[in-house]
Design an enzyme around this catalytic site. Structure first.
Site, short mmCIF file in Angstrom:
data_model
loop_
_atom_site.label_atom_id
_atom_site.label_comp_id
_atom_site.label_asym_id
_atom_site.label_seq_id
_atom_site.Cartn_x
_atom_site.Cartn_y
_atom_site.Cartn_z
N LEU A 153 0.97 -1.40 -0.32
CA LEU A 153 -0.38 -0.06 -0.29
C LEU A 153 0.58 1.35 0.37
O LEU A 153 0.97 2.28 1.10
CB LEU A 153 -0.53 -0.34 1.17
CG LEU A 153 -2.07 1.09 1.03
CD1 LEU A 153 -2.91 -0.07 -0.08
CD2 LEU A 153 -2.74 1.09 2.00
N GLY A 154 1.71 1.52 -1.01
CA GLY A 154 2.04 2.55 -1.41
C GLY A 154 1.01 3.19 -1.68
O GLY A 154 0.38 3.38 -2.00
N ARG A 155 2.93 4.49 -3.36
CA ARG A 155 1.58 5.31 -2.93
C ARG A 155 0.42 4.38 -4.28
O ARG A 155 -0.75 5.56 -4.38
CB ARG A 155 2.44 6.50 -4.06
CG ARG A 155 3.21 7.31 -3.53
CD ARG A 155 4.18 8.13 -3.64
NE ARG A 155 5.13 7.40 -3.90
CZ ARG A 155 6.80 8.48 -3.73
NH1 ARG A 155 6.43 9.00 -2.95
NH2 ARG A 155 7.43 7.40 -4.11
N ILE A 156 0.87 3.86 -5.34
CA ILE A 156 0.16 3.42 -6.03
C ILE A 156 -0.68 3.12 -5.65
O ILE A 156 -1.96 2.42 -5.96
CB ILE A 156 0.99 2.66 -7.07
CG1 ILE A 156 2.39 3.87 -7.96
CG2 ILE A 156 -0.38 1.77 -8.17
CD1 ILE A 156 3.27 3.17 -8.98
N ILE A 192 0.63 -4.60 -11.96
CA ILE A 192 1.19 -3.57 -12.01
C ILE A 192 2.71 -2.92 -12.16
O ILE A 192 3.01 -1.63 -11.92
CB ILE A 192 -0.05 -2.68 -12.56
CG1 ILE A 192 0.01 -1.64 -10.63
CG2 ILE A 192 -0.62 -2.49 -13.23
CD1 ILE A 192 -1.10 -1.47 -10.73
N ARG A 229 6.63 -5.53 -11.00
CA ARG A 229 7.48 -5.31 -11.49
C ARG A 229 7.44 -6.76 -11.73
O ARG A 229 6.59 -7.89 -10.98
CB ARG A 229 8.37 -5.32 -11.23
CG ARG A 229 9.40 -4.42 -11.38
CD ARG A 229 10.13 -3.86 -12.87
NE ARG A 229 10.70 -2.59 -12.72
CZ ARG A 229 10.50 -1.43 -13.25
NH1 ARG A 229 8.71 -1.34 -12.94
NH2 ARG A 229 10.25 -0.57 -13.03
N ASP A 267 0.82 -6.17 -16.84
CA ASP A 267 1.40 -5.20 -17.49
C ASP A 267 3.05 -5.13 -17.18
O ASP A 267 3.50 -5.10 -18.47
CB ASP A 267 1.23 -3.91 -16.50
CG ASP A 267 1.52 -2.88 -17.50
OD1 ASP A 267 1.58 -3.08 -18.70
OD2 ASP A 267 2.18 -1.75 -17.03
N GLU A 278 10.28 -9.40 -20.27
CA GLU A 278 9.83 -8.41 -21.62
C GLU A 278 10.62 -7.20 -21.84
O GLU A 278 12.02 -6.87 -21.53
CB GLU A 278 9.24 -7.40 -20.44
CG GLU A 278 9.45 -6.16 -19.46
CD GLU A 278 8.72 -5.41 -19.11
OE1 GLU A 278 7.70 -5.94 -18.22
OE2 GLU A 278 9.33 -4.16 -19.23
N HIS A 282 3.56 -3.20 -21.08
CA HIS A 282 4.33 -2.16 -19.55
C HIS A 282 4.05 -1.11 -20.21
O HIS A 282 4.61 -0.29 -20.02
CB HIS A 282 5.94 -2.38 -19.64
CG HIS A 282 6.48 -2.48 -18.64
ND1 HIS A 282 7.56 -2.71 -17.68
CD2 HIS A 282 6.22 -1.25 -17.68
CE1 HIS A 282 8.08 -2.16 -17.20
NE2 HIS A 282 7.20 -1.02 -16.72
C1 8YV Z 1 8.82 2.92 -17.24
C2 8YV Z 1 8.55 1.81 -14.49
O1 8YV Z 1 9.58 3.45 -17.40
O2 8YV Z 1 7.91 3.15 -13.34
C3 8YV Z 1 8.75 2.67 -13.67
O3 8YV Z 1 9.08 1.92 -12.64
O4 8YV Z 1 8.54 1.02 -15.10
C4 8YV Z 1 7.22 2.59 -16.22
O5 8YV Z 1 7.07 3.95 -15.73
C5 8YV Z 1 8.07 3.45 -18.78
O6 8YV Z 1 7.12 1.99 -19.20
C6 8YV Z 1 9.19 3.75 -19.19
O7 8YV Z 1 9.92 2.75 -20.05
#
Ligand code: 8YV
Length: 315
Positions: free
Chosen positions: A153-156, A232, A234, A258, A263, A281
């Site tokens: 539960l961070g910012r995102i 969303i 890693r 995503d 990738e 992504h």
């Molecule tokens: C990428 C991201 O930087 O914020 C991140 O950590 O992985 C993305 O926002 C974006 O896809 C640009 O490469």
């Protein structure tokens, strides 16, 4: 006065490229066929690295730049930057938090809705004439009122939760401690307990060596055959082999992803599954957010070379 030499790891939109090149002498690593030779030639002059979240800067790249002072990440995630190597040499690191939070949360929630309501299949149903020839589209699962789990539960994660509250969902979350800014949501310290709670499990935690495969076989099994995992963050936060196996045998209902190991060349087994929504992504990929990310990435570099405080320092 000569411009500082910077190493650019991956491409940026044109609107970032131009101002970057007017302020700095840019060495475009991504255009080099022999990257090691390119680093050998230009690395000794490089004072800054401009990179992207998923590309980072590894130990060898940092070692090839003995005069490196700062790494500016276009992205909030800095897991692909070798922070130990940076710490050892006093190299500063910056990222682009906040400016992308809302768009990343939007896409996560959109992925949940899209996958749960079968919108990709429904689009095909209209286009291929199935609506006319076969009639009503198969029924899908509801979103509103169901149970959501937010892992991190961070910012995102917080912004995801705010959106889910609008769907009257029963929201729980896991983090290192309960958050006083989320009094209406249930704190579950144990990720496995969170997975058991979740019809929809959102993976929103910052990736690190410690979080690698935090979503493991047991977690995936706990989300279960009627559940969905939305990632969303890693790919490394999920055991991808376990995820694919669970999607194949129905241990997990579905996923919406995503991010992928290796990738953009994702595991081809994903392509054989129709119970997974695959996205390239692009959670931060709106014009508005990417412009703000580019500006912040450059502003951090400019602040460094002007001897000012970094705007959004990581290290
Ligand atoms: C990428 C991201 O930087 O914020 C991140 O950590 O992985 C993305 O926002 C974006 O896809 C640009 O490469």
């Amino acid at each position: 006065m000569s411009k500082p030499v910077i190493l650019q790891v991956g491409p940026y939109p044109e609107w970032d490229q131009k101002p970057l090149e007017s302020a700095f002498e840019v060495k475009r690593l991504f255009e080099a066929t022999d990257k090691a030779a390119f680093l050998g030639e230009h690395g000794p002059d490089v004072r800054a690295i401009a990179t992207r979240g998923e590309l980072g800067a590894d130990r060898a790249m940092i070692a090839a730049c003995p005069q490196l002072e700062v790494i500016s990440v276009y992205g909030v995630g800095f897991d692909a930057v070798d922070l130990d190597a940076c710490r050892a040499r006093g190299i500063r690191v910056t990222n682009t938090p906040d400016v992308l939070t809302q768009d990343v949360a939007d896409l996560g929630v959109a992925m949940m809705l899209c996958q749960s309501r079968g919108m990709i299949g429904a689009e095909g149903w209209v286009r291929d004439g199935s609506w006319v020839s076969k009639g009503l589209y198969p029924l899908k699962r509801r979103v509103f009122g169901r149970k959501a789990g937010i892992l991190g539960l961070g910012r995102i994660g917080y912004e995801v939760g705010k959106r889910l509250a609008g769907f009257d969902m029963d929201i729980a979350y896991t983090d290192i401690a309960a958050k006083d800014y989320a009094p209406d949501w249930t704190y579950l310290a144990d990720p496995l307990e969170l997975a058991h709670h979740s019809d929809f499990l959102f993976v929103t935690l910052a990736a690190s060596a410690e979080t690698r495969h935090i979503v493991n076989h047991d977690m995936i099994e706990a989300v279960g055959p009627d559940g969905m995992i939305i990632n969303i963050s890693r790919a490394s936060n999920i055991d991808e082999d376990a995820l694919i196996a669970a999607l194949q045998d129905g241990t997990l209902g579905s996923a919406a992803l995503d991010v992928f190991e290796g990738e953009p060349a994702l595991d081809p087994r994903f392509l054989e599954q129709d119970n997974v929504l695959l996205q390239p992504h692009h959670a931060s990929g709106t014009i508005e957010t990417r412009k703000a990310m580019g500006q912040l990435m450059r502003d951090n570099l400019s602040a460094h070379f002007a001897g000012q405080d970094l705007l959004t320092p990581v290290l």
